[in-house]
Design a protein around this motif. Structure first.
Motif, short mmCIF file in Angstrom:
data_model
loop_
_atom_site.label_atom_id
_atom_site.label_comp_id
_atom_site.label_asym_id
_atom_site.label_seq_id
_atom_site.Cartn_x
_atom_site.Cartn_y
_atom_site.Cartn_z
N VAL A 50 0.06 -33.51 -15.17
CA VAL A 50 -0.31 -34.08 -16.48
C VAL A 50 -1.64 -33.48 -16.95
O VAL A 50 -1.79 -33.04 -18.10
N MET A 51 -2.61 -33.42 -16.02
CA MET A 51 -3.92 -32.90 -16.39
C MET A 51 -3.89 -31.40 -16.61
O MET A 51 -4.62 -30.87 -17.47
N ALA A 52 -3.07 -30.67 -15.86
CA ALA A 52 -2.96 -29.22 -16.06
C ALA A 52 -2.48 -28.92 -17.47
O ALA A 52 -3.01 -28.04 -18.17
N GLU A 53 -1.47 -29.65 -17.92
CA GLU A 53 -0.97 -29.46 -19.28
C GLU A 53 -2.03 -29.79 -20.31
O GLU A 53 -2.21 -29.08 -21.31
N ALA A 54 -2.77 -30.88 -20.07
CA ALA A 54 -3.80 -31.30 -21.02
C ALA A 54 -4.95 -30.30 -21.07
O ALA A 54 -5.46 -29.98 -22.16
N PHE A 63 -2.87 -23.76 -17.27
CA PHE A 63 -3.39 -24.27 -15.99
C PHE A 63 -2.17 -24.51 -15.10
O PHE A 63 -1.29 -25.31 -15.44
N VAL A 64 -2.11 -23.79 -14.00
CA VAL A 64 -0.92 -23.74 -13.15
C VAL A 64 -1.19 -24.45 -11.83
O VAL A 64 -2.21 -24.19 -11.17
N VAL A 65 -0.30 -25.36 -11.44
CA VAL A 65 -0.46 -26.10 -10.18
C VAL A 65 0.06 -25.27 -9.01
O VAL A 65 1.16 -24.72 -9.07
N GLU A 66 -0.74 -25.19 -7.96
CA GLU A 66 -0.35 -24.54 -6.71
C GLU A 66 -0.45 -25.57 -5.59
O GLU A 66 -1.55 -26.00 -5.23
N GLN A 273 -12.94 -34.69 -20.32
CA GLN A 273 -13.28 -35.89 -21.08
C GLN A 273 -12.47 -35.98 -22.37
O GLN A 273 -12.03 -37.07 -22.77
N LYS A 274 -12.26 -34.86 -23.03
CA LYS A 274 -11.42 -34.87 -24.24
C LYS A 274 -9.98 -35.23 -23.89
O LYS A 274 -9.31 -35.96 -24.63
N ALA A 275 -9.50 -34.71 -22.76
CA ALA A 275 -8.12 -35.01 -22.35
C ALA A 275 -7.95 -36.49 -22.07
O ALA A 275 -6.91 -37.08 -22.40
N LEU A 276 -8.97 -37.11 -21.48
CA LEU A 276 -8.84 -38.51 -21.08
C LEU A 276 -8.93 -39.50 -22.24
O LEU A 276 -8.76 -40.70 -22.03
N VAL A 277 -9.21 -39.00 -23.43
CA VAL A 277 -9.14 -39.87 -24.61
C VAL A 277 -8.05 -39.39 -25.57
O VAL A 277 -7.89 -39.97 -26.65
N ASP A 278 -7.32 -38.37 -25.19
CA ASP A 278 -6.18 -37.92 -25.98
C ASP A 278 -5.08 -38.98 -25.88
O ASP A 278 -4.65 -39.32 -24.79
N PRO A 279 -4.61 -39.53 -27.01
CA PRO A 279 -3.63 -40.63 -26.95
C PRO A 279 -2.37 -40.28 -26.14
O PRO A 279 -1.84 -41.14 -25.43
N GLU A 280 -1.91 -39.04 -26.25
CA GLU A 280 -0.70 -38.66 -25.52
C GLU A 280 -0.96 -38.61 -24.02
O GLU A 280 -0.13 -39.06 -23.22
#
Length: 324
Positions: A50-54, A63-66, A273-280
Motif C-alpha cells: 500500500v505504501m509503495a504505491e502511495a 517503489f517496488v517491494v522485494e 506524511q502526505k501519503a498518510l493523509v491521502d484519503p485513498e
C-alpha cells in the motif's frame, strides 16, 4: 596559489556542498526498492505494498517491494542496512525486526542504531491474543484457568522464535504461571491459518491480517496487547484491563542505510506524511484495520526506536530468552 586555481577550488567546494541538496531535489530518478524482511501475503508485506504505491504516486517513480524473509527478520534488515546510502534501496520493517532482535541474539550482522537511518513510522497498534474458534474459553481469565488446569496440553504458534508473538505469549506464561508448547512458523500468515484450521490452539498476531478472521468467527480474540481497545473490536479488552499488565506497540517503519543524505531522508519523510493523509491511502489502511497513523519526523521515529529497544530489552531479560 594563482587566482585561477583559487577560483577553481572554490567552485569545486561550492559544487560539492550543493550536490546533496540538488540530488534531493531530483530524487528519485529511477525505481526505488523497499526491502521487506518477511514473506509475501503477511501483514508487513500488505502494508508495504500500500505504501509503495502511495510513495510512487508522491515521488513519480515506482517503489517496488522485494521480500527477503528469514532468520526472524535478520536477513532483510541486514540487506537494508548494507544497501548503498543513496535512497534507492530502503527497508520497510516491522517493529520486532528492528527493536527486539538486538536483545535476543548474541551477535547481529548490523546495529539498528548505527547502521540504519529512521525515515518515518507508519502506523502502530497492539497484537491480538487469539484462540481457535472452539477453544473452551471466551475471556483471558478463562483462558488462563483452562491452560493452567491442563499444563502442556495446549500449543501456541508465532511467526518465529523470538518474534513479538513469541515474546508476548512467554510474558503471559510467566505472569500467569501457565505451560504451553511453542510452535514457531516462518511467517504470521501460516501461523494464523493453522490456528483457524485448529492445528494449534492460540497465538498473538497483528490485527491487519487477522481481523477478518475474527469477524468471520474463524478465530476468537480474547485480548489486545496495545494500550487501548481497538475501534474495530470495542468489546475486546486490553491485556491490562483483563488483569495481566502487558503493553506493547507493534509498528511498521521506513528506514534507510546510515549515511543516506539527510535531504533525501527529509524528502522521503515528507512523501510518507502526505501519503498518510491521502484519503485513498487512509481508506485502504483502515480496511486493513490500521487506524492509528501518527505523523512522525525522522527524529521522532528515532526516539520511538530508542524507547522500544529499552522496553524490549527489559522484557527479554525478564523471561531469560536468548537466541544464537
Amino acid at each position: 596559489m594563482p587566482a585561477s586555481l583559487r577560483f577553481g577550488a572554490l567552485f569545486l567546494a561550492t559544487l560539492a556542498a550543493c550536490a546533496p541538496a540538488h540530488a534531493a531535489d531530483t530524487y528519485p530518478q529511477r525505481p526505488v526498492t523497499l526491502i521487506v524482511p518477511t514473506a509475501a501475503a503477511g501483514g508487513t508485506d500488505t502494508i508495504a505494498r500500500v505504501m509503495a504505491e502511495a510513495l510512487g504516486k508522491q515521488l513519480g517513480q515506482p517503489f517496488v517491494v522485494e521480500n527477503k524473509p528469514g532468520a526472524n527478520g535478520v536477513l532483510g534488515v541486514e540487506a537494508g542496512a548494507r544497501a548503498a546510502p543513496d535512497g534507492y534501496r530502503l527497508l520497510f520493517a516491522y517493529a520486532a525486526s528492528v527493536v527486539v532482535n538486538p536483545s535476543l541474539y548474541r551477535k547481529l550482522p548490523y546495529d539498528p542504531v548505527k547502521d540504519l537511518a529512521p525515515i518515518a513510522q507508519i502506523g502502530r497498534g497492539g497484537n491480538l491474543l487469539l484462540v481457535r474458534p472452539d477453544f473452551p474459553a471466551r475471556t483471558l481469565g478463562e483462558f488462563v484457568a483452562e491452560v493452567k488446569a491442563h499444563p502442556g496440553k495446549y500449543s501456541y504458534c508465532s511467526w518465529g522464535a523470538g518474534s513479538g508473538g513469541h515474546l508476548a505469549m512467554e510474558s503471559l506464561k510467566k505472569q500467569a504461571g501457565i505451560d504451553m508448547l511453542h510452535v514457531p512458523y516462518k511467517g504470521s500468515s501460516p501461523c494464523v491459518q493453522d490456528l483457524a484450521g485448529k492445528q494449534v490452539d492460540a497465538a498473538f498476531a497483528d490485527t491487519s491480517s487477522t481481523i477478518e478472521l475474527v469477524k468471520a468467527g474463524r478465530v476468537r480474540a480474547l485480548a489486545n496487547s496495545g494500550p487501548q481497545r481497538l475501534p474495530m473490536l470495542p468489546d475486546v479488552p486490553t491485556m491490562t484491563e483483563a488483569g495481566y499488565p502487558f503493553t506493547t506497540y507493534s509498528w511498521y517503519g521506513l528506514l534507510a542505510p546510515a549515511r543516506t543524505p539527510p535531504a533525501i531522508i527529509e524528502r522521503l519523510n515528507g512523501a510518507v506524511q502526505k501519503a498518510l493523509v491521502d484519503p485513498e491511502v487512509v481508506r485502504r489502511l483502515r480496511e486493513l484495520n490500521f487506524d492509528d497513523l501518527p505523523q512522525t519526523s525522522p527524529a521522532q521515529f528515532a526516539t520511538v526506536i530508542g524507547d522500544d529497544l529499552k522496553a524490549w530489552r527489559t522484557l527479554v531479560r525478564s523471561i531469560n530468552l536468548q537466541l544464537d
